[in-house]
Enzyme design. Structure first.
Site, mmCIF file in Angstrom:
data_model
loop_
_atom_site.group_PDB
_atom_site.id
_atom_site.type_symbol
_atom_site.label_atom_id
_atom_site.label_comp_id
_atom_site.label_asym_id
_atom_site.label_seq_id
_atom_site.Cartn_x
_atom_site.Cartn_y
_atom_site.Cartn_z
ATOM 1 N N SER A 87 0.830 -1.192 0.000
ATOM 2 C CA SER A 87 0.000 0.000 0.000
ATOM 3 C C SER A 87 0.868 1.247 0.000
ATOM 4 O O SER A 87 1.828 1.349 0.767
ATOM 5 C CB SER A 87 -0.905 0.012 1.245
ATOM 6 O OG SER A 87 -1.473 1.286 1.452
ATOM 7 N N LYS A 88 0.522 2.216 -0.858
ATOM 8 C CA LYS A 88 1.268 3.473 -0.904
ATOM 9 C C LYS A 88 1.143 4.230 0.410
ATOM 10 O O LYS A 88 2.010 5.016 0.766
ATOM 11 C CB LYS A 88 0.753 4.339 -2.048
ATOM 12 C CG LYS A 88 1.050 3.787 -3.437
ATOM 13 C CD LYS A 88 0.531 4.721 -4.513
ATOM 14 C CE LYS A 88 0.809 4.156 -5.903
ATOM 15 N NZ LYS A 88 0.311 5.037 -6.971
ATOM 16 N N ARG A 89 0.042 3.991 1.143
ATOM 17 C CA ARG A 89 -0.196 4.748 2.365
ATOM 18 C C ARG A 89 0.590 4.223 3.555
ATOM 19 O O ARG A 89 0.967 4.973 4.442
ATOM 20 C CB ARG A 89 -1.693 4.749 2.693
ATOM 21 C CG ARG A 89 -2.486 5.723 1.836
ATOM 22 C CD ARG A 89 -3.970 5.664 2.108
ATOM 23 N NE ARG A 89 -4.550 4.398 1.642
ATOM 24 C CZ ARG A 89 -5.842 4.131 1.669
ATOM 25 N NH1 ARG A 89 -6.689 5.014 2.157
ATOM 26 N NH2 ARG A 89 -6.308 2.982 1.224
#
Length: 463
Positions: A243-245
């Site tokens: 996940s980029k987050r």
């Protein structure tokens, strides 16, 4: 045939590690075959594409050391060419105008889903012999749809996944131009690959569903079909999707973590590809060994600890002067401007670290004297320890030749004279001089710091 590959990122964010691996495999394949690597920026998503993202792509590739022979080409600069090919397909009856409204499409899909069918466009505006088309409605700007074959299968021998066959009945008539005339992604990609004579398309597994549509358009243009190789996706070590987050997924993240670019590429190369039992290798070796036949079709798992281990091996092998320059920015973040002795410091410390952040942290005490933390001081710089350090300072002051052998002999003689074990001298000495007990051999540290600095630090500690 000259091998021609392409890396075609969309400039909609930072350069993702999965994209870097695609760039690496694409680039290495062309280099291995003495071919040509093309860089293409797919910037037709006007809402999400930004100049900052374009710069992030260029900066990330430059940091990695991945260069290209042609490009960068920008799709937005090729709009006249796309529109020319669309008009060609319309003239040849291989594409057609569709006036179906958004409301009609929504109703069409809802009815198909209610019947348990796969929702798709019903080809109501597709010309056929003897078919009467609906009246052209007022106020509707048409899209252009590709006339996809109705029968047969699209098949290709994927260089990674093996034979893939998809029935044309699974594909609808793809929109290749929007109502405002701008071409769509799958169409632009096909025209680019054809015009740029791309022989091998190496890209992520998520593009498999685009491939049959693109092959059909290429065939309609009478173009050669490239070899396709779809790389496995990259998951976390636990099998979850990255996940980029919450996960470090961009090149910038790994620069900030103090990973060497050659180690980053080394680790990415091992995600889904292997050459026997080789774990640590140079980029040149990877290019020599790389072949799509050795790429696994199974998803790869990103193991941060393994990457740090590979980084450690590359740090150990790196040139000290280069490491020093790479470490300076991390020292600057600590508020330290290191002098010319940094190269010698790096040589002393590099066997002990896994990344440049740690290397800078460990190098910091050579350029700045920080007092030992309270807990460490309480343990090693108590009354007994300070008294012993005072006597040691006197012994060190008397040394004429300030080098490792002389210091080692002097400290050993002092330990013997005190009648204690080495840790009762070495630990307080490290804490006083370095502010930590985690250092290389103390005689080497003292030699590098210099006599005046060591005595001054001892005096400040004992004051």
């Amino acid at each position: 045939m000259t091998v021609r590959t392409r890396f075609a990122p969309s400039p909609t964010g930072l350069l993702h590690l999965g994209s870097v691996r695609t760039a690496l495999f694409t680039w290495a394949y062309s280099r291995h075959h003495q071919g040509v690597a093309v860089l293409r920026i797919e910037d037709t998503d006007l809402e999400r594409s930004t100049p900052e993202s374009v710069k992030a792509i260029f900066d990330g590739l430059a940091w990695c050391g991945i260069d290209f022979d042609e490009g960068p080409y920008f799709q937005m600069q090729r709009m006249p060419r796309y529109k020319e090919v669309i008009q060609q397909l319309l003239a040849e009856g291989k594409a057609y105008l569709c006036y179906t409204s958004r409301e009609e499409l929504d109703q069409m899909r809802a009815e198909m889903e209610a019947r348990g069918e796969k929702p798709r466009y019903d080809r109501r505006w597709r010309p056929e012999p003897g078919k009467t088309l609906p009246l052209i409605p007022a106020g509707i700007e048409p899209v252009v749809r590709f006339r996809n074959p109705i029968d047969g299968v699209v098949a290709w021998d994927d260089a990674v996944k093996g034979r893939i066959e998809i029935s044309n009945t699974e594909l609808d008539d793809l929109i290749i131009a929007r109502p405002d005339g701008t071409p769509t992604y799958n169409f632009c990609v096909v025209v680019d690959d054809h015009d740029m004579a791309i022989t091998h398309v190496i890209r992520g597994d998520d593009h498999v569903n685009n491939t049959p549509r693109q092959i059909n358009i290429l065939q309609a243009l009478g173009a050669a079909i490239p070899v396709y190789g779809h790389l496995p996706l990259i998951f976390n070590a636990d099998g979850s999707k990255m996940s980029k987050r919450k996960d470090p997924v961009s090149v910038v993240d790994y620069q900030d973590l103090g990973i060497l670019p050659e180690a980053f590429l080394n680790y990415l190369a091992r995600l889904g590809w292997g050459h026997g039992d080789e774990e640590v290798f140079t980029v040149a070796q990877f290019i020599e060994w790389f072949d799509l036949a050795n790429v696994s079709p199974s998803p790869a798992r990103f193991d941060r600890e393994k990457m740090l281990w590979i980084n450690q091996q590359h740090i150990k092998a790196a040139d000290n002067a280069r490491l020093a320059e790479l470490t300076r920015p991390f020292l600057a973040k600590l508020g330290i401007e290191a002098g010319p002795a940094l190269v010698e410091v790096i040589a002393l410390l590099k066997e002990r670290v896994t990344n440049l952040v740690d290397l800078a942290a460990q190098a910091s005490y050579f350029f700045r004297h920080d007092a030992a933390p309270a807990e460490l001081a309480a343990q090693h710089l108590n009354e007994e320890g300070r008294a012993r350090l005072a006597r040691l300072r006197t012994a060190l002051t008397a040394i004429d030749s300030w080098d490792v052998p002389t210091l080692a002999a002097a400290i050993k003689a002092f330990v013997a004279a005190e009648g204690v074990k080495m840790p009762l001298v070495g630990m307080p000495l490290r804490a006083a001089v370095c502010g930590t007990t985690q250092t290389p051999s103390i005689d080497a540290v003292l030699a590098l710091l210099g006599k005046a600095e060591v005595l001054a630090r001892l005096e400040r500690t004992l004051a």
